[in-house]
Design a protein around this motif. Structure first.
Motif, short mmCIF file in Angstrom:
data_model
loop_
_atom_site.label_atom_id
_atom_site.label_comp_id
_atom_site.label_asym_id
_atom_site.label_seq_id
_atom_site.Cartn_x
_atom_site.Cartn_y
_atom_site.Cartn_z
N GLY A 110 0.64 4.83 -29.20
CA GLY A 110 0.92 4.44 -27.83
C GLY A 110 2.16 3.60 -27.61
N ARG A 111 2.01 2.52 -26.83
CA ARG A 111 3.14 1.67 -26.46
C ARG A 111 3.58 0.72 -27.57
NH1 ARG A 111 4.67 1.94 -21.47
NH2 ARG A 111 3.31 2.67 -19.81
N ALA A 112 2.83 0.70 -28.66
CA ALA A 112 3.17 -0.24 -29.73
C ALA A 112 3.91 0.43 -30.88
CB ALA A 112 1.92 -0.91 -30.26
N GLU A 113 3.84 1.77 -30.96
CA GLU A 113 4.35 2.41 -32.16
C GLU A 113 5.84 2.22 -32.37
OE1 GLU A 113 2.33 3.14 -34.32
OE2 GLU A 113 3.52 4.19 -35.82
N LEU A 114 6.60 2.23 -31.27
CA LEU A 114 8.05 1.99 -31.40
C LEU A 114 8.28 0.62 -32.04
CD1 LEU A 114 11.03 2.59 -30.90
CD2 LEU A 114 10.74 1.78 -28.55
N ARG A 122 6.20 -1.05 -33.98
CA ARG A 122 5.80 -1.02 -35.40
C ARG A 122 6.87 -0.34 -36.25
NH1 ARG A 122 0.48 1.04 -33.12
NH2 ARG A 122 -0.83 -0.80 -32.84
N LEU A 123 7.46 0.74 -35.71
CA LEU A 123 8.53 1.44 -36.44
C LEU A 123 9.75 0.54 -36.62
CD1 LEU A 123 8.20 4.91 -34.71
CD2 LEU A 123 8.06 4.55 -37.18
N LEU A 124 10.02 -0.30 -35.61
CA LEU A 124 11.18 -1.20 -35.70
C LEU A 124 10.94 -2.29 -36.74
CD1 LEU A 124 12.00 -1.39 -31.90
CD2 LEU A 124 13.40 -0.31 -33.66
N PHE A 125 9.73 -2.84 -36.76
CA PHE A 125 9.40 -3.81 -37.82
C PHE A 125 9.58 -3.15 -39.17
CE2 PHE A 125 8.17 -7.74 -36.12
CZ PHE A 125 7.26 -7.65 -35.07
N ALA A 126 9.11 -1.89 -39.29
CA ALA A 126 9.17 -1.17 -40.56
C ALA A 126 10.63 -0.92 -40.96
CB ALA A 126 8.42 0.16 -40.45
N SER A 128 5.91 -4.13 -23.41
CA SER A 128 6.22 -3.42 -24.66
C SER A 128 7.72 -3.26 -24.88
CB SER A 128 5.53 -2.06 -24.70
OG SER A 128 5.90 -1.28 -23.59
N MET A 129 8.50 -2.98 -23.84
CA MET A 129 9.94 -2.74 -24.07
C MET A 129 10.69 -4.05 -24.32
SD MET A 129 10.13 0.35 -24.45
CE MET A 129 11.91 0.56 -24.66
N PRO A 182 -2.22 3.97 -39.94
CA PRO A 182 -3.50 4.59 -39.57
C PRO A 182 -3.26 5.85 -38.75
CG PRO A 182 -3.48 2.26 -38.96
CD PRO A 182 -2.09 2.60 -39.41
N VAL A 183 -4.09 6.85 -38.94
CA VAL A 183 -3.98 8.09 -38.17
C VAL A 183 -4.82 7.93 -36.90
CG1 VAL A 183 -4.47 10.55 -38.16
CG2 VAL A 183 -3.63 9.46 -40.25
N THR A 184 -4.17 8.07 -35.75
CA THR A 184 -4.90 7.93 -34.48
C THR A 184 -4.56 9.11 -33.58
OG1 THR A 184 -3.09 6.58 -33.64
CG2 THR A 184 -4.99 5.40 -34.52
N ASN A 185 -5.44 9.39 -32.63
CA ASN A 185 -5.21 10.51 -31.72
C ASN A 185 -4.00 10.32 -30.82
OD1 ASN A 185 -7.22 12.20 -32.51
ND2 ASN A 185 -8.74 11.35 -31.10
N HIS A 186 -3.78 9.06 -30.38
CA HIS A 186 -2.67 8.79 -29.47
C HIS A 186 -1.71 7.75 -30.04
CE1 HIS A 186 -4.55 11.12 -26.33
NE2 HIS A 186 -5.66 10.43 -26.45
#
Lengths: 201, 203
Positions: free
Chosen positions: B13-17, B19-23, B66-67, B199-203
Motif C-alpha cells: 500500500g502507501r508504505a511500500e515506497l 520501505r523500498l527507500l529505507f532498503a 505517506s508522501m 512479507p507477501v501481502t495481497n495489497h
C-alpha cells in the motif's frame, strides 16, 4: 544571474496560487501567465504531461503542481530548515491538500443530491480538521517553527474560500487565526491579494 | 544514529515506497505492521498527528502523510536528486505516476464485479498505454528518469508497476528504457534484499 521563472496556469487560483503566493511573499520576480481555455488548447500537446500548471525555469519546463510548489519553496527559502522541520512543513501541506481536494469535490459536483451529501460531510470534516491543526499548530503565528514557511501560505490559501463564506470560522482556533494574520502582515502578499483577479476557484 | 519507526497496516500500500527507500538507502528501521481489525482499538491510543497511518517516528517525534514521509526518507537515503531542478523533475515524475496509480487503485478496490471488469478494461486500454508511452519518453537510455543515478522516481515507478503488472502482466513488453529502470531498481543491493525478504501481502 537570477533564474527566470515563468508560471503558466488558467486565470484561477486553483493549483497555482500557492506557488504565486510563495514568489510574492519572498519578493522573487516571476512571470504570471494566465491562459484562457482556447489559448491552452494548442499548447497542451507540447506540454510535458498535457496539464497545467507548468513552471518554466531558464528554458526547462516542468508540471505537476506539487512538484512545482515544492521546488518554488526551496528556491524562495520557504521550505523550512532542511531535514525534520522541512518534513513537518511537507506533512502540513499534504494535509491541507487533503482539505482542498474535499472542498473542490463539493464545488465541482454537478448532481444536486450528491452535492448536498458532500456538503453535509464537509460540515463535520472541516471543524474536526481545524481542531486537529489547532492542536498541531505552533504558538507564534506559524504552523511550524518561528518564521514563515509555505505551510502558512498553503493554510492561508486553503482557508480563503471557507473564510469568505464564514468569516468567523477560526474564532475557536486562535493559533490558526494567528497564522492567517501573519500571512496578511506580509506587505507584498497583502498587496497581491488586494489586486489579484477574483476567480471562482 | 537516529532511530526510525514506520507504522502502517500489514500491506504494501502507501508504505511500500517508504520501505523500498529505507532498503535502497540501507537505513535500518522498525517496520511496525498493524492488522486492519486491530486499528479501531489502537487508533485512539496511537501517536498519530492526523489520526492516520502510515506514521514515521524519528527519535520520539512523529510525522504522518505517506508522501511527506517518503520525501524525508528519500532525502536521508540520498535519492531525491542532486540539484533543486533534478529534485523537481523526480518529484514531477512521481506525482504524474500517482495520478495513474490512483485510477488503478480505484479499479482494484471496486467491489462490484461487473463494474470492476469494466474499469479494468478501461484502465488497461485507455489510461495505461499512454502513460507508459509518455514515461518511456521521460526515461533515459541509462535506465534512470533523472540524471545518471538512481533516484526515488525510479523506485516509485518500479513500485507502482509492481502493483500494475500483477493485474496486467505484459504491460511493460517492448518498453526498453522502462524495463531498464525496473532492472536498475531491482539490482540495487538493498532493494534486492528487501524484495527477497519482505512479507507477501495481497495489497
Amino acid at each position: 544571474m537570477a533564474p527566470k521563472y515563468k508560471l503558466t496556469y488558467f486565470n484561477a487560483r486553483g493549483r497555482a496560487e500557492l506557488t504565486r503566493l510563495m514568489f510574492v511573499a519572498a519578493g522573487v520576480e516571476y512571470e504570471d501567465v494566465r491562459l484562457e481555455r482556447e489559448e491552452w488548447r494548442p499548447l497542451k500537446e507540447t506540454s510535458p504531461m498535457g496539464q497545467l500548471p507548468m513552471l518554466e525555469v531558464d528554458g526547462q519546463v516542468m508540471c505537476q503542481s506539487g512538484a512545482i510548489f515544492r521546488y518554488a519553496a526551496k528556491e524562495t527559502g520557504l521550505s523550512g530548515s532542511a531535514g525534520w522541520e522541512e518534513a513537518q512543513v511537507d506533512m502540513f501541506v499534504c494535509g491541507i491538500e487533503d482539505l482542498q481536494t474535499k472542498l473542490w469535490e463539493v464545488r465541482f459536483e454537478r448532481d444536486e443530491a450528491k452535492k448536498e451529501e458532500k456538503k453535509t460531510g464537509l460540515a463535520t470534516f472541516v471543524p474536526n480538521w481545524l481542531a486537529n491543526y489547532e492542536k498541531l499548530c505552533g504558538p507564534d503565528g506559524h504552523l511550524v517553527g518561528a518564521k514563515l514557511t509555505y505551510a502558512d501560505l498553503a493554510f492561508f490559501n486553503g482557508m480563503h474560500d471557507i473564510l469568505k463564506e464564514r468569516a468567523d470560522t477560526l474564532e475557536k482556533f486562535p493559533k490558526l487565526a494567528k497564522v492567517v494574520e501573519s500571512v496578511n502582515e506580509n506587505k507584498a502578499v497583502a498587496a497581491y491579494i488586494a489586486e489579484r483577479p477574483e476567480t471562482f476557484i | 544514529m537516529p532511530t526510525y519507526k514506520l507504522t502502517c497496516f500489514n500491506v504494501r500500500g502507501r508504505a511500500e515506497l517508504i520501505r523500498l527507500l529505507f532498503a535502497a538507502g540501507e537505513i535500518p528501521y522498525e517496520d511496525v505492521r498493524i492488522e486492519w481489525d486491530k486499528w479501531p482499538e489502537l487508533k485512539p491510543i496511537s501517536d498519530t498527528p492526523m489520526g492516520q497511518i502510515p506514521t514515521l517516528e524519528v527519535d520520539g517525534q512523529v510525522i504522518c502523510q505517506s508522501m511527506a514521509i517518503a520525501r524525508f526518507v528519500a532525502g536521508k537515503a540520498g535519492l531525491l536528486g542532486k540539484t533543486n531542478m533534478d529534485q523537481a523533475r523526480a518529484d514531477m515524475l512521481l506525482d504524474g505516476g500517482m495520478d495513474v496509480g490512483k485510477l488503478f487503485t480505484e479499479m482494484v478496490m471496486e467491489k462490484d464485479a461487473s463494474k470492476k471488469a469494466e474499469k479494468k478494461k478501461e484502465f488497461g486500454e485507455k489510461h495505461l498505454p499512454p502513460f507508459l508511452a509518455l514515461y518511456e519518453g521521460f526515461a533515459g537510455d541509462n535506465g534512470h528518469f533523472v540524471g545518471d543515478s538512481l533516484t526515488w522516481s525510479d523506485i516509485g515507478f518500479f513500485n507502482m508497476m509492481d502493483f500494475i503488472t500483477a493485474e496486467y502482466p505484459g504491460a511493460l513488453d517492448g518498453y526498453c528504457k522502462l524495463n531498464k529502470v525496473i532492472d536498475n531498481v531491482k539490482s540495487n543491493p538493498g532493494v534486492a534484499k528487501w524484495l527477497k525478504e519482505r512479507p507477501v501481502t495481497n495489497h
